[in-house]
Motif scaffolding. Sequence first.
Motif, PDB file in Angstrom:
ATOM      1  N   VAL A  78       0.969  -1.285  -0.051  1.00 26.39           N
ATOM      2  CA  VAL A  78      -0.178   0.021   0.070  1.00 26.39           C
ATOM      3  C   VAL A  78       0.695   1.258   0.061  1.00 26.39           C
ATOM      4  O   VAL A  78       0.628   2.266  -0.637  1.00 26.39           O
ATOM      5  N   PHE A  79       1.847   1.030   0.994  1.00 19.87           N
ATOM      6  CA  PHE A  79       2.749   2.327   0.821  1.00 19.87           C
ATOM      7  C   PHE A  79       3.593   2.611  -0.283  1.00 19.87           C
ATOM      8  O   PHE A  79       3.533   3.815  -0.898  1.00 19.87           O
ATOM      9  N   LEU A  80       4.175   1.476  -1.078  1.00 21.56           N
ATOM     10  CA  LEU A  80       4.715   1.781  -2.356  1.00 21.56           C
ATOM     11  C   LEU A  80       3.742   2.194  -3.463  1.00 21.56           C
ATOM     12  O   LEU A  80       4.023   2.918  -4.253  1.00 21.56           O
ATOM     13  N   ASN A  81       2.359   1.670  -3.469  1.00 23.86           N
ATOM     14  CA  ASN A  81       1.488   2.042  -4.522  1.00 23.86           C
ATOM     15  C   ASN A  81       1.097   3.524  -4.352  1.00 23.86           C
ATOM     16  O   ASN A  81       0.931   4.005  -5.274  1.00 23.86           O
ATOM     17  N   ILE A  82       1.104   4.149  -3.262  1.00 23.56           N
ATOM     18  CA  ILE A  82       0.892   5.606  -3.041  1.00 23.56           C
ATOM     19  C   ILE A  82       2.188   6.431  -3.348  1.00 23.56           C
ATOM     20  O   ILE A  82       2.059   7.497  -3.937  1.00 23.56           O
ATOM     21  N   LEU A  83       3.115   5.989  -2.724  1.00 22.24           N
ATOM     22  CA  LEU A  83       4.412   6.666  -2.826  1.00 22.24           C
ATOM     23  C   LEU A  83       5.126   6.651  -4.486  1.00 22.24           C
ATOM     24  O   LEU A  83       5.264   7.620  -5.087  1.00 22.24           O
ATOM     25  N   GLY A  85       3.465   4.559  -7.133  1.00 22.99           N
ATOM     26  CA  GLY A  85       2.327   4.493  -8.073  1.00 22.99           C
ATOM     27  C   GLY A  85       1.554   5.812  -8.301  1.00 22.99           C
ATOM     28  O   GLY A  85       0.983   5.771  -9.394  1.00 22.99           O
ATOM     29  N   ILE A  86       1.557   6.611  -7.344  1.00 23.42           N
ATOM     30  CA  ILE A  86       0.640   7.763  -7.308  1.00 23.42           C
ATOM     31  C   ILE A  86       1.637   9.195  -7.556  1.00 23.42           C
ATOM     32  O   ILE A  86       1.897   9.654  -8.483  1.00 23.42           O
ATOM     33  N   PHE A  87       2.367   9.359  -6.224  1.00 25.77           N
ATOM     34  CA  PHE A  87       3.221  10.411  -6.123  1.00 25.77           C
ATOM     35  C   PHE A  87       4.499  10.773  -7.224  1.00 25.77           C
ATOM     36  O   PHE A  87       4.616  11.453  -8.058  1.00 25.77           O
ATOM     37  N   ARG A 282      -1.271  20.986 -14.681  1.00 23.81           N
ATOM     38  CA  ARG A 282      -2.183  21.494 -13.668  1.00 23.81           C
ATOM     39  C   ARG A 282      -3.061  20.494 -13.327  1.00 23.81           C
ATOM     40  O   ARG A 282      -3.653  20.010 -12.317  1.00 23.81           O
ATOM     41  N   GLU A 283      -3.599  19.534 -14.501  1.00 25.19           N
ATOM     42  CA  GLU A 283      -4.442  18.359 -14.244  1.00 25.19           C
ATOM     43  C   GLU A 283      -3.943  17.405 -13.534  1.00 25.19           C
ATOM     44  O   GLU A 283      -4.279  16.678 -12.679  1.00 25.19           O
ATOM     45  N   LEU A 284      -2.603  16.857 -13.553  1.00 23.48           N
ATOM     46  CA  LEU A 284      -1.853  16.050 -13.124  1.00 23.48           C
ATOM     47  C   LEU A 284      -1.637  16.361 -11.563  1.00 23.48           C
ATOM     48  O   LEU A 284      -1.612  15.422 -10.614  1.00 23.48           O
ATOM     49  N   ASN A 285      -1.510  17.698 -11.388  1.00 24.28           N
ATOM     50  CA  ASN A 285      -1.357  18.103  -9.898  1.00 24.28           C
ATOM     51  C   ASN A 285      -2.610  17.847  -9.216  1.00 24.28           C
ATOM     52  O   ASN A 285      -2.541  17.414  -7.874  1.00 24.28           O
ATOM     53  N   ARG A 286      -3.537  18.066  -9.817  1.00 31.49           N
ATOM     54  CA  ARG A 286      -4.903  17.932  -9.152  1.00 31.49           C
ATOM     55  C   ARG A 286      -5.380  16.512  -9.011  1.00 31.49           C
ATOM     56  O   ARG A 286      -6.054  16.007  -8.107  1.00 31.49           O
ATOM     57  N   GLY A 287      -4.640  15.681  -9.937  1.00 33.38           N
ATOM     58  CA  GLY A 287      -5.008  14.301  -9.815  1.00 33.38           C
ATOM     59  C   GLY A 287      -4.238  13.449  -8.765  1.00 33.38           C
ATOM     60  O   GLY A 287      -4.618  12.160  -8.604  1.00 33.38           O
ATOM     61  N   VAL A 288      -3.341  14.025  -8.122  1.00 31.86           N
ATOM     62  CA  VAL A 288      -2.610  13.218  -7.343  1.00 31.86           C
ATOM     63  C   VAL A 288      -3.324  12.959  -5.974  1.00 31.86           C
ATOM     64  O   VAL A 288      -3.306  11.834  -5.590  1.00 31.86           O
ATOM     65  N   LEU A 289      -3.823  13.858  -5.426  1.00 33.18           N
ATOM     66  CA  LEU A 289      -4.820  13.752  -4.225  1.00 33.18           C
ATOM     67  C   LEU A 289      -5.942  12.575  -4.588  1.00 33.18           C
ATOM     68  O   LEU A 289      -6.067  11.686  -3.840  1.00 33.18           O
ATOM     69  N   ILE A 290      -6.420  12.955  -5.592  1.00 34.21           N
ATOM     70  CA  ILE A 290      -7.573  11.818  -5.834  1.00 34.21           C
ATOM     71  C   ILE A 290      -7.085  10.531  -6.049  1.00 34.21           C
ATOM     72  O   ILE A 290      -7.845   9.611  -5.444  1.00 34.21           O
ATOM     73  N   GLY A 291      -6.074  10.460  -6.664  1.00 34.53           N
ATOM     74  CA  GLY A 291      -5.619   9.173  -6.968  1.00 34.53           C
ATOM     75  C   GLY A 291      -4.992   8.301  -5.740  1.00 34.53           C
ATOM     76  O   GLY A 291      -5.279   7.187  -5.403  1.00 34.53           O
ATOM     77  N   ALA A 292      -4.562   9.180  -4.948  1.00 35.73           N
ATOM     78  CA  ALA A 292      -3.802   8.887  -3.646  1.00 35.73           C
ATOM     79  C   ALA A 292      -5.029   8.033  -2.764  1.00 35.73           C
ATOM     80  O   ALA A 292      -4.740   7.115  -2.022  1.00 35.73           O
TER      81      ALA A 292
END
Length: 537
Positions: A78-83, A85-87, A282-292
Motif C-alpha cells: 500500500v505504501f509503495l502503491n501511493i509513494l 504508483g501515485i506521487f 495542472r490536471e496532473l497536480n490535481r489528480g495526485v490527491l484524488i488518485g492517492a
Amino acid sequence: MDLMILSMVVLIFLLINAYVGYVAWRRTKSAEDYMVAGRETHPFIMALSYGSTFISTAAIVGFGGVAANYGMGILWLVFLNILIGIFIAFVFFGKRTRRMGHNLGALTFPEFLSKRFNSKFIQYFSGAVIFIGMPLYASVVLVGMARFVETTLQIDYNIALIVMAIIVALYVIFGGIRGVMYTDALQGSIMFFGMIFLVVTTYWMLGGVTDANQALTNLVNVIPTNATSMATATGFTGWTSMPALGSAFWWTLVSSLILGVGIGVLSQPQLVVRFMTVKTNRELNRGVLIGAVFIFVMTFGAYVVGALSNVYFFQTTGQTAVQAAGGNLDKVIPTFITAAMPLWFAYIFMVALLSAAMSTLSSQFHVQGTAFGRDIYETLVRKTGGSSVRVARIGIVIAVFIAVILGFILPASVVAVGTAMWFGITAAAFLAIYVAALYWKRATKEGAIAGLISGALVSLIWLVFGFKKSAEGLGVSKALLGQSTVITTVPWPTVDPMIIALPVAVVMTIVVTLLTKPPEKEFLDKCFNGIRSGKEE
C-alpha cells in the motif's frame, strides 16, 4: 439467490455503462481521440481512470487472497502503491511524459519511447512485448471476476469468463480510450464506496479495529496452509508480522508481490498513456490527491479484509481462510463475502468487482489493440491514419480471445502471481529506458535498444529456468535439465525475475550509451522543449 434483485442490479449497471460508452463513441472522431482522448481529459476522470485501471480484481480478489495467506506484511505494498504508483508516477514521470509526448506527437507508450530515441525497432519490439505478454495479466483479471461470480452466484465459471470479456470488448472497440476512461471513472466510484462498506462491516463484525487486529495477532500458531512444517520451512512468523528475513516466504512476499508490483507500476503501458491524455500539468497536480485517496482505500481495504478473513473463518469453522476456500487463494474473498456478508451486499460488491475488472480489462485490451495496430502494424507496413485504428480493433478482438483461452487453462491461485509477473516483465523491459528517456539527455538509441532487449530477454530466461512458480508450470527446465529450476538453492527459486533483469537492463543502457555517439542537440531540443531545469511547463 434472489434472481430479481440480482437482475435489476446488473441491468442498471450495464445500461449506465452502455450509455457512457455511447457518449464516448460519439466523441471519438480521430486516431488521437481513440488513443489519447484528444489530450483534453478532466483531472477527476484521468485520476479515477488511472486508479481503477491500476486496481482491478487482481488487487481485490488476487491480492486479498495473498493477504489471507501472508498476513499484514502485504500492507507495505500500500505504501509503495501511493509513494511510487501515485506521487512519483504523477510528479516525476507524468509531467515529463505529458510534455514530451506532446512535443513528439506520441499516441502510445511504445511510440513515445520510439520517437524519443528515434528508433522504429523500439516501437514494434515494445509493441510485441505488450501484445504477447499482457494477455497473461488480462486473463488473471478475468479469472478473478469469474471466480467471484462462480462462488457467489453459483454461475458456471466458463460462462462468466466469456460473457464479461465480450461486454468489455464491445465498448473498448468502439469507444477507444474515451470509452475506457469514462467508464473507468464510473466504475472507480462504485469500487470506492463498495470497499469502504466492506472494510467497515468486517471490522464491526469482528468487534472493532483493536479486537479484530489482536485476534489476528493471536493466531500466530495457526499455520497458513495445511503443511505442518510451514512455519519453519518458509519463515512464517505470524499474521501481523513480516516473515523471517531471507526465508522463502520473505522472498516471495517482498521480491515478487511488494517490489514487483510496487516498482513495476511505473512502467505499465496502460497507466503511462493516461499522462498523455491531459492538456497541462495542472490536471496532473490535481489528480495526485484524488488518485492517492482512491488507491489507499482500495488496496488497504482489500489487504486488511483478506488478512482478517482468517479470524472470521477460524472462529466459525476452525480453519484458515485459505483452507476454507479449498486451497485456492483466488476464492478467499468471494468465499468470505458469501459466508459473512448479507446477500444484497454480495450483489452490490459483485458490481464493484465487475467494475474493477472491466476498468482494468478495458485499458489492457485498448493498449494491446493499439500496440497491434499502431506500434506493430503501422510501423512495419508504414501505413498511417484510419488503418491503424481499424487494425487496433482487430488486435483487441485477438487480445480478448487469447485472454479467454488463458482463463480456461491457468491453474488455481494464479491471479496475484500473474499480476506480479506482468508488472515485473514491464519493469525489466521498459523502466530503465523510460527513466533514461525522461531524465538522461545523453542516452542513445543503441543504449535504449540494449536495455530493452537485455531486460526482456533476461526476464524471460529467469521465468522459464529460474523462477519456480513459472518454471514448474512451463516445464521447460525440467525437460532439458531434469530439475524444475536451474538453481535449486534457497532463495534463488523464489527470487522474482525483475530483481535479476532490471539491474541488467540498467547496466546495459548505461554502458552501451557511453560507448556510442550522443544524440544531436537539435533533436534533444525538440524532445525537451518546455522542460527546463527539472521543471515542466
